[in-house]
Design a protein around this motif. Structure first.
Motif, PDB file in Angstrom:
ATOM      1  N   SER A 472      48.963  32.442  28.699  1.00 19.33           N
ATOM      2  CA  SER A 472      48.256  31.554  28.046  1.00 19.33           C
ATOM      3  C   SER A 472      47.581  31.916  26.526  1.00 19.33           C
ATOM      4  O   SER A 472      47.036  33.208  26.642  1.00 19.33           O
ATOM      5  N   LEU A 473      47.438  31.143  25.688  1.00 24.15           N
ATOM      6  CA  LEU A 473      46.803  31.625  24.406  1.00 24.15           C
ATOM      7  C   LEU A 473      45.467  31.027  24.342  1.00 24.15           C
ATOM      8  O   LEU A 473      44.800  31.209  23.330  1.00 24.15           O
ATOM      9  N   ASP A 474      44.955  30.336  25.345  1.00 28.20           N
ATOM     10  CA  ASP A 474      43.675  29.663  25.428  1.00 28.20           C
ATOM     11  C   ASP A 474      42.588  30.691  26.152  1.00 28.20           C
ATOM     12  O   ASP A 474      42.696  31.046  27.125  1.00 28.20           O
ATOM     13  N   GLN A 475      41.887  31.411  25.118  1.00 25.71           N
ATOM     14  CA  GLN A 475      40.724  32.365  25.678  1.00 25.71           C
ATOM     15  C   GLN A 475      39.934  31.935  26.663  1.00 25.71           C
ATOM     16  O   GLN A 475      39.926  32.698  27.718  1.00 25.71           O
ATOM     17  N   GLU A 476      39.579  30.689  26.654  1.00 26.24           N
ATOM     18  CA  GLU A 476      38.236  30.585  27.627  1.00 26.24           C
ATOM     19  C   GLU A 476      38.864  30.391  28.994  1.00 26.24           C
ATOM     20  O   GLU A 476      38.481  30.693  29.958  1.00 26.24           O
ATOM     21  N   LYS A 477      40.434  29.601  28.914  1.00 21.76           N
ATOM     22  CA  LYS A 477      40.837  29.287  30.033  1.00 21.76           C
ATOM     23  C   LYS A 477      41.355  30.825  30.834  1.00 21.76           C
ATOM     24  O   LYS A 477      41.183  31.037  31.996  1.00 21.76           O
ATOM     25  N   ARG A 478      41.623  31.734  29.871  1.00 19.57           N
ATOM     26  CA  ARG A 478      42.229  33.132  30.269  1.00 19.57           C
ATOM     27  C   ARG A 478      40.692  33.738  30.876  1.00 19.57           C
ATOM     28  O   ARG A 478      41.027  34.349  31.965  1.00 19.57           O
ATOM     29  N   LYS A 479      39.562  33.592  30.427  1.00 17.33           N
ATOM     30  CA  LYS A 479      38.626  34.211  30.901  1.00 17.33           C
ATOM     31  C   LYS A 479      37.996  33.754  32.064  1.00 17.33           C
ATOM     32  O   LYS A 479      37.809  34.384  33.267  1.00 17.33           O
ATOM     33  N   ALA A 480      38.145  32.280  32.222  1.00 18.11           N
ATOM     34  CA  ALA A 480      37.908  31.731  33.646  1.00 18.11           C
ATOM     35  C   ALA A 480      38.559  32.298  34.761  1.00 18.11           C
ATOM     36  O   ALA A 480      38.229  32.539  35.745  1.00 18.11           O
ATOM     37  N   ILE A 481      40.040  32.489  34.523  1.00 12.47           N
ATOM     38  CA  ILE A 481      41.167  32.773  35.330  1.00 12.47           C
ATOM     39  C   ILE A 481      40.735  34.366  35.903  1.00 12.47           C
ATOM     40  O   ILE A 481      40.556  34.657  36.886  1.00 12.47           O
ATOM     41  N   TYR A 482      40.557  34.979  34.665  1.00 16.98           N
ATOM     42  CA  TYR A 482      40.297  36.520  35.083  1.00 16.98           C
ATOM     43  C   TYR A 482      39.007  36.868  35.746  1.00 16.98           C
ATOM     44  O   TYR A 482      38.850  37.528  36.726  1.00 16.98           O
ATOM     45  N   ASN A 483      37.942  35.916  35.357  1.00 17.80           N
ATOM     46  CA  ASN A 483      36.798  36.004  36.284  1.00 17.80           C
ATOM     47  C   ASN A 483      36.974  35.815  37.725  1.00 17.80           C
ATOM     48  O   ASN A 483      36.265  36.577  38.625  1.00 17.80           O
ATOM     49  N   GLU A 484      37.761  34.664  37.907  1.00 17.76           N
ATOM     50  CA  GLU A 484      37.930  34.143  39.500  1.00 17.76           C
ATOM     51  C   GLU A 484      38.758  35.435  40.144  1.00 17.76           C
ATOM     52  O   GLU A 484      38.326  35.745  41.271  1.00 17.76           O
ATOM     53  N   MET A 485      39.978  36.031  39.299  1.00 13.41           N
ATOM     54  CA  MET A 485      40.719  37.169  39.865  1.00 13.41           C
ATOM     55  C   MET A 485      39.735  38.187  40.051  1.00 13.41           C
ATOM     56  O   MET A 485      39.856  39.144  41.136  1.00 13.41           O
ATOM     57  N   GLN A 486      38.668  38.682  39.410  1.00 12.51           N
ATOM     58  CA  GLN A 486      37.789  40.024  39.732  1.00 12.51           C
ATOM     59  C   GLN A 486      36.988  39.630  40.989  1.00 12.51           C
ATOM     60  O   GLN A 486      36.776  40.441  41.697  1.00 12.51           O
ATOM     61  N   VAL A 487      36.599  38.258  41.042  1.00  5.52           N
ATOM     62  CA  VAL A 487      35.870  37.802  42.455  1.00  5.52           C
ATOM     63  C   VAL A 487      36.850  38.189  43.592  1.00  5.52           C
ATOM     64  O   VAL A 487      36.319  38.634  44.755  1.00  5.52           O
ATOM     65  N   MET A 488      38.078  37.731  43.445  1.00  7.50           N
ATOM     66  CA  MET A 488      38.820  37.875  44.563  1.00  7.50           C
ATOM     67  C   MET A 488      39.246  39.375  44.922  1.00  7.50           C
ATOM     68  O   MET A 488      39.194  39.990  46.031  1.00  7.50           O
ATOM     69  N   VAL A 489      39.427  40.203  43.949  1.00  9.66           N
ATOM     70  CA  VAL A 489      39.578  41.744  44.092  1.00  9.66           C
ATOM     71  C   VAL A 489      38.342  42.286  44.663  1.00  9.66           C
ATOM     72  O   VAL A 489      38.583  42.880  45.739  1.00  9.66           O
ATOM     73  N   ALA A 490      37.163  41.864  44.271  1.00  6.83           N
ATOM     74  CA  ALA A 490      35.927  42.821  44.608  1.00  6.83           C
ATOM     75  C   ALA A 490      35.591  42.184  46.302  1.00  6.83           C
ATOM     76  O   ALA A 490      35.393  42.933  47.044  1.00  6.83           O
ATOM     77  N   SER A 491      36.293  41.170  46.688  1.00  7.58           N
ATOM     78  CA  SER A 491      35.719  40.506  47.938  1.00  7.58           C
ATOM     79  C   SER A 491      36.893  40.807  49.057  1.00  7.58           C
ATOM     80  O   SER A 491      36.771  40.923  50.035  1.00  7.58           O
ATOM     81  N   GLU A 492      38.321  40.623  48.382  1.00 10.05           N
ATOM     82  CA  GLU A 492      39.261  40.828  49.398  1.00 10.05           C
ATOM     83  C   GLU A 492      40.183  42.137  49.184  1.00 10.05           C
ATOM     84  O   GLU A 492      40.584  42.321  50.324  1.00 10.05           O
ATOM     85  N   ALA A 493      40.171  42.829  48.269  1.00 11.32           N
ATOM     86  CA  ALA A 493      40.926  44.075  48.456  1.00 11.32           C
ATOM     87  C   ALA A 493      40.177  45.101  49.044  1.00 11.32           C
ATOM     88  O   ALA A 493      38.884  45.200  48.995  1.00 11.32           O
ATOM     89  N   GLY A 494      40.992  46.288  49.395  1.00  7.59           N
ATOM     90  CA  GLY A 494      40.305  47.483  50.105  1.00  7.59           C
ATOM     91  C   GLY A 494      39.592  48.505  49.189  1.00  7.59           C
ATOM     92  O   GLY A 494      39.841  49.782  49.373  1.00  7.59           O
ATOM     93  N   THR A 495      39.424  48.257  47.683  1.00  9.83           N
ATOM     94  CA  THR A 495      39.252  49.304  46.871  1.00  9.83           C
ATOM     95  C   THR A 495      37.606  49.080  46.373  1.00  9.83           C
ATOM     96  O   THR A 495      37.217  48.258  45.982  1.00  9.83           O
ATOM     97  N   ILE A 496      37.034  50.235  46.882  1.00 13.09           N
ATOM     98  CA  ILE A 496      35.608  50.234  46.405  1.00 13.09           C
ATOM     99  C   ILE A 496      35.585  51.149  45.011  1.00 13.09           C
ATOM    100  O   ILE A 496      35.919  52.183  44.788  1.00 13.09           O
ATOM    101  N   ILE A 497      34.986  50.209  44.005  1.00 13.83           N
ATOM    102  CA  ILE A 497      34.867  50.909  42.649  1.00 13.83           C
ATOM    103  C   ILE A 497      33.422  51.022  42.520  1.00 13.83           C
ATOM    104  O   ILE A 497      32.849  50.274  41.919  1.00 13.83           O
ATOM    105  N   PRO A 498      32.957  52.435  42.809  1.00 18.34           N
ATOM    106  CA  PRO A 498      31.351  52.292  42.793  1.00 18.34           C
ATOM    107  C   PRO A 498      31.048  52.455  41.338  1.00 18.34           C
ATOM    108  O   PRO A 498      29.687  51.985  41.113  1.00 18.34           O
TER     109      PRO A 498
END
Lengths: 535, 316, 287
Positions: A472-498
């Protein structure tokens, strides 16, 4: 004995950062909208070094600087560069097509313009009148040779995985290259700013000569010992300011600082946070330069193995990690609390609404009880190979002991750690260097196909979102998607980044012009051509 | 008598060659036991299975290690140390300059510390039980009890950071005059002397005392020999064997054991090279460094053995 | 260094009872060793804070009422860490030096007395072992068998056996050439007798001096190995490792780096003082 107080200038700096962050982000947003291409946000330069930027450069002098890692595997082949020492040397002898400025915006270097309509086919126009050190002019063939070599497994490129998306190259004319990607990726200009994509001369086989287009011409290169570069008189940019540049590594932390204090070197890269007091106690002759660019050490629990396969265990661990204490004690304030996902606050796409798990031993205990883990001894593999991992392990171990969970921290040799334990042990530490875009981070670390999927996190939804945002070349859309992906990683993945770890370079006050850069310390490793020495 | 010495030396040389082969194989075997190979170590975190496979093929690491070892041995016999895996430079080039540096540092340190250590050892043995002897004893132990890195770091802090008399780093290639030499070698040499002298002092003292207690020295004393004469004519020659052994062992440390000093003063010697080679699993380089250490060690101890045999008439 | 009066006294009493006479310096050495041995045994009972716990917000904290010896680089209590460290330093080093010297000296004497091919083979094998760099050796050990305290002790011993062997052999060869040995041989004494009753008593002085110095080296090597992943597992640390991890405190003269160094020096100097001042009865049993 010195009067020791616990408040260092870096603490002041940390607060400043927090205050300044809002403003910086808005500025970046504007720049980004104007630019239209993908970018990542930068980091801040703190301390008194910032004042130096305004002064006028002085020509001449011999710049001597020391990094922290060297080995006989030191190389001037950009594709193989792996240590920061290699990056610094490559930056002084070669140029890239683009580079990231201090704000994280890609700027043109050897490229005059990089254009695309669909993010799939890109046209790179090269600057005219650029020559290599041996006198050969820069052409499209050099660029194609430099990029294409990453696809050859025999080269052993560090970025083979990232380069793999560039499927075809075409020399449109002597000064124009057309790059076609496997699938659309709006981040190409940023990707090309990575140190491994330095441009070398077509057909180069012996890289130890360092024949590039860069600011310095190789004079001496002894792997594991030192390199000396002399000012390139035909350099296409203005500069460099200094006449010659000597770089070597002093692996011992205190020796590196001592060499700076005694005046043997002008810059000591990446000093230990605990050495800051010593540098500061020396008065005004020395300056600390801090960069937070998204390097982190993380605790990984593999979700496909005991005990990480127990959801409650992973959840409990996230509550058990005292992030504030890790920043305060293990990193001595030189870091920022992390929220279990790899996109750091220095990055434009960082999701500030995602709060880190609070330190809550009671909640942790509740989850461990539910998982039936209390009273068991759980092995955790740590090593000096991952920055501060042992100290972090100690802090987590102490918290665990208080609620009756026995973490058996196994310190293993740094030698061979990445091969033997990283990605393999059920619970282990990792260390990830900054990457300029969320796409690279997620593709390398969290997609189902990711080569370094540290916790074996697999999610179809996540993979789909990754591809969608990439094209996507649409920045706002990318930002929204990446924000959600960060939430997914933080709550679902097994990596703790302190925490995101800051880098501190110590320099003599005579050295001017050093700025922060999102690609890492030492001005994104490219300081040599920009700085100058005051008499 | 000369023939006996000659045959002794020759048999020692033969044995040395056999030892070299044993060590070479042991080091090779040990290296292959270590997990990971050059390809995966060079790629580090970027080592995906495909990437490692590709690089391994390109570096010819896919053939059995024993073949590569044998090829290296054959090359060695022709005077070729091979090509480093890590950076594709000839091993001889990598070792050459740094070996000279190591020898320089070792030489200067030996010149400085051996005479001092022997003098202190012999005099404290002669004055056994005196306050001088006690002071020397306590100081020697005190000095080696302090970790090497602490001595070196303290020296740098005092002489380079605060007093600014000496440079914090020792670049062997910047030596142009005698003053340079003194300035650059001062701190590493002092640090190393602290480390290696203690053993020599104590061993010398113990060995001289032991021979002073033997009946024939007592006999000499009864016959009216003066104390210094007794020590130098009778006790010392008999104590020479253990003393040269202790000296040889201490000096062998100067070849491969100076890693801390090399690191702290950023001195490009061969110990650091070996450590690098091990961590990149650079077989030709590891083997070559091991050979250099082994040769140096054998040279020292063989010399010590021969001196010991020559000095003791009964062993001849 | 603190030393209680009663310990000194008990040493003297037991000393006299056994018929040995210690001089004062030897007794001081012995008492300090006993003190550290007691600390090593009772450390878990007397440490004020858990070894791994971060109790001080400051790092390299000064000496204070809460933290008698200040705090380390993470803000952990130095006193607790040094007291617990005694267990590892004293225990591991003593065990390793005993094994190394015992095996080295016995092999050295056998080689010297037996001579011939046994001597040649033993000498060459141990020379070969000695010329393999200890870092490589340590790494292989970790890779092959992992890290644990018995492994650590054995590794340290193996590193120092060749040195002890060479030294003992050099001494024993000299003695072996003496007339009284030749006489004993002609008398038809067994090799074992020669070693035990003729050689050992005559080399025991230098051998003990060597043991003292080797002990110091082992204490220091122990801290070096911890950086290969072969050392004491964290949060525990031996004294050498304590010095190393707090070396950054040196410019400030903070207690975190000074006191572990004192601890090492007090132990190593005492061991050597004790050896140097052993009663004549032990040193020169033959007379």
């Amino acid at each position: 004995m010195n009067d020791i107080t616990n408040w260092t200038r870096s603490d002041d700096a940390m607060i400043e950062t927090a205050i300044r962050r809002g403003a910086t982000r808005r500025e970046l947003l504007q720049m980004m909208l104007a630019g239209g291409a993908a970018l990542s946000a930068g980091s801040l330069m703190l301390g008194r070094a910032g004042n130096a930027v305004a002064a006028t450069p002085v020509a001449g002098g011999t710049l001597k600087a020391a990094g922290w890692s060297a080995s006989t595997a030191d190389t001037l082949d950009p594709a193989k560069a792996s240590l920061s020492t290699d990056y610094v040397r490559c930056c002084s002898f070669y140029n890239r097509l683009t580079f990231l400025d201090k704000g994280g915006t890609p700027q043109m270097e050897l490229a005059e313009a990089i254009e695309t309509k669909d993010a799939k086919t890109w046209t790179v126009k090269l600057r005219k009148g650029v020559t290599f050190h041996d006198g050969k002019p820069l052409t499209a063939d050099d660029v194609i040779f430099s990029l294409k070599r990453h696809l050859d497994p025999a080269v052993g490129s560090k970025v083979a995985k990232i380069a793999a998306q560039m499927t075809s190259f075409k020399a449109v004319d002597k000064q124009t290259v057309e790059i076609t990607l496997a699938s659309p990726n709006a981040d190409l200009p940023t990707i090309l700013s990575m140190h491994h994509f330095m441009i070398v001369a077509d057909g180069t086989t012996d890289f130890s000569k360092g024949n590039g287009t860069g600011a310095f011409v190789r004079e001496v290169f002894e792997p594991g010992v030192r390199s000396v570069g002399l000012k390139n008189k035909n350099y296409w940019k203005s500069g460099p300011n200094v006449d010659s540049f000597e770089y070597f590594a002093i692996s011992d932390d205190s020796s590196r600082v001592n060499a700076l204090l005694s005046g043997d070197i002008h810059l000591a890269a990446t000093i230990n946070p605990r050495s800051m007091r010593l540098v500061e106690s020396q008065g005004d002759g020395f300056v600390l330069s801090k960069t937070t660019s998204g390097n982190y050490t993380n605790l990984n629990m593999r979700l496909d193995m005991e005990p990480g396969s127990k959801r409650d265990f992973v959840e409990g661990m996230k509550y058990l990690v005292n992030r504030e204490q890790i920043v305060k004690s293990a990193l001595r304030g030189l870091g920022e609390v992390g929220n279990d996902q790899p996109v750091s606050p220095a990055n434009f796409y960082h999701n500030p609404d995602l709060r880190p798990h609070a330190f809550d031993p009671e909640k942790a205990k509740f989850h461990f009880e539910k998982a039936g883990m209390l009273g068991q001894s759980i092995p955790v593999v740590a090593s000096d190979a991952a920055n501060s991992a042992i100290d972090m392990a100690m802090i987590i171990q102490a918290s665990a002991a208080e609620i009756g969970l026995k973490l058996d921290v196994q310190r293993v040799p740094a030698d061979g750690y990445w091969d033997n334990y990283w990605l393999k042990a059920p619970i282990h530490f990792g260390n990830i260097n900054p990457r300029p875009t969320p796409d690279i981070l997620f593709s390398l670390l969290y997609s189902s196909e990711a080569p370094w999927n540290e916790s074996q996190y697999k999610s179809e939804k996540f993979d789909k979102m990754l591809i969608e945002a990439r094209g996507s070349l649409d920045q706002e859309k990318r930002k929204a998607i990446y924000n959600e992906m960060q939430v997914m990683v933080a709550s679902e993945a097994g990596t703790i980044i302190p925490a995101y770890i800051s880098n501190v370079d110590a320099i003599t006050a005579k050295l001017k012009g050093l700025e922060a850069n999102p690609l890492g310390g030492q001005m994104g490793y490219a300081f040599a051509e920009y700085v100058w020495l005051e008499a | 008598m000369n023939n006996r010495v000659l045959s002794l030396v020759l048999s020692r040389l033969l044995i040395a060659v056999i030892t070299l082969v044993i060590v070479s194989f042991a080091v090779f075997f040990a290296t292959t036991l270590l997990p990971g190979d050059t390809a995966s170590i060079l790629l580090g975190q970027a080592a995906t299975p495909e990437a490692v496979e590709g690089l391994r093929k390109a570096m010819h690491l896919d053939e059995p290690a024993i073949f590569r070892f044998l090829r290296w041995i054959v090359g060695l016999l022709q005077g070729d140390l091979g090509i480093s895996y890590a950076n594709e430079m000839p091993v001889a080039d990598l070792i050459g300059g740094r070996f000279v540096n190591t020898l320089q540092l070792a030489g200067v340190t030996a010149l400085f510390s051996v005479p001092i250590a022997l003098t202190l050892g012999i005099t404290s043995a002669m004055l056994r039980g005196s306050p001088y002897d006690r002071i020397v004893t306590v100081l020697t132990i005190g000095v080696i009890s302090v970790p090497e890195f602490m001595i070196a770091t303290s020296a740098v802090l005092i002489f380079a950071v605060y007093l600014k008399w000496l440079p914090a780093l020792s670049f062997a290639n910047e030596v142009t005059s005698l003053t340079d030499l003194l300035r650059i070698y001062a701190m590493p040499v002092i640090t190393l002397s602290f480390v290696i002298s203690a053993q020599m002092i104590r061993m010398t003292r113990a060995a001289v005392i032991e021979t002073l207690n033997t009946p024939y020295v007592e006999m000499a004393l009864l016959k009216g020999a003066s104390r210094p004469r007794m020590v130098f004519r009778h006790a010392l020659p008999n104590a020479l064997g253990p003393i040269v052994n202790a000296v040889a062992l201490s000096l062998s440390y100067l070849l491969g054991g100076v890693i801390i000093v090399e690191t702290i003063f950023n001195y490009p010697g061969i110990a650091k090279l070996m450590v690098d080679a091990v961590s990149t699993r650079d077989l030709p380089l590891i083997q070559s460094c091991a050979m250099v250490f082994c040769l140096g060690y054998l040279l020292l101890i063989t010399t010590a053995d021969i001196i010991a045999i020559l000095s003791n008439p009964r062993l001849r | 260094m603190t030393m209680t009066h009663s310990e000194t006294k008990s040493a003297r009493i037991s000393g006299t009872r056994l018929g040995y006479r210690f001089n004062i310096v030897g007794m001081v050495g012995l008492s300090i060793i006993l003190f550290w041995a007691l600390v090593a045994i009772f450390a878990p009972l007397i440490i004020p804070y858990p070894v791994g716990e971060i109790v001080d917000l400051d790092y390299f904290g000064p000496m204070s009422r809460d933290f008698w010896l200040g705090s380390d680089y993470l803000g952990r209590d130095m006193l607790s860490r040094i007291l617990m460290g005694a267990r590892y330093t004293v225990g591991i080093s003593l065990a390793a030096v005993t094994i190394a010297c015992f095996s080295g000296v016995v092999l050295g004497m056998i080689a010297a007395v037996a001579g011939g091919w046994l001597d040649t083979i033993l000498s060459r094998l141990l020379d070969a072992l000695n010329s393999i760099p200890s870092k490589l050796f340590g790494l292989v050990v970790v890779a092959a068998v992992g890290s644990s305290i018995p492994v650590l002790i054995l590794t340290l011993s193996v590193v120092y056996i060749p040195g002890a062997y060479r030294f003992a052999r050099a001494l024993a060869v000299n003695i072996n050439a003496m007339d009284f040995i030749t006489v004993a041989r002609i008398r038809g004494e067994s090799t074992l007798y020669l070693i035990r009753s003729e050689i050992l008593p005559n080399i025991i002085g230098p051998v003990l001096a060597d043991l003292g110095i080797r002990f110091v080296f082992i204490v220091l090597l122990l801290s070096g190995l911890s950086f290969l992943g072969l050392g004491v597992q964290p949060p525990y640390a031996d004294w050498g490792a304590l010095v190393r991890e707090n070396i950054g405190a040196l410019p400030f003269g903070a207690p975190a780096v000074i006191f572990p160094s004192f601890a090492i020096a007090s132990l190593t100097i005492s061991v050597n003082l004790l050896i140097d001042n052993l009663p004549q009865k032990i040193r020169d049993r033959s007379e």
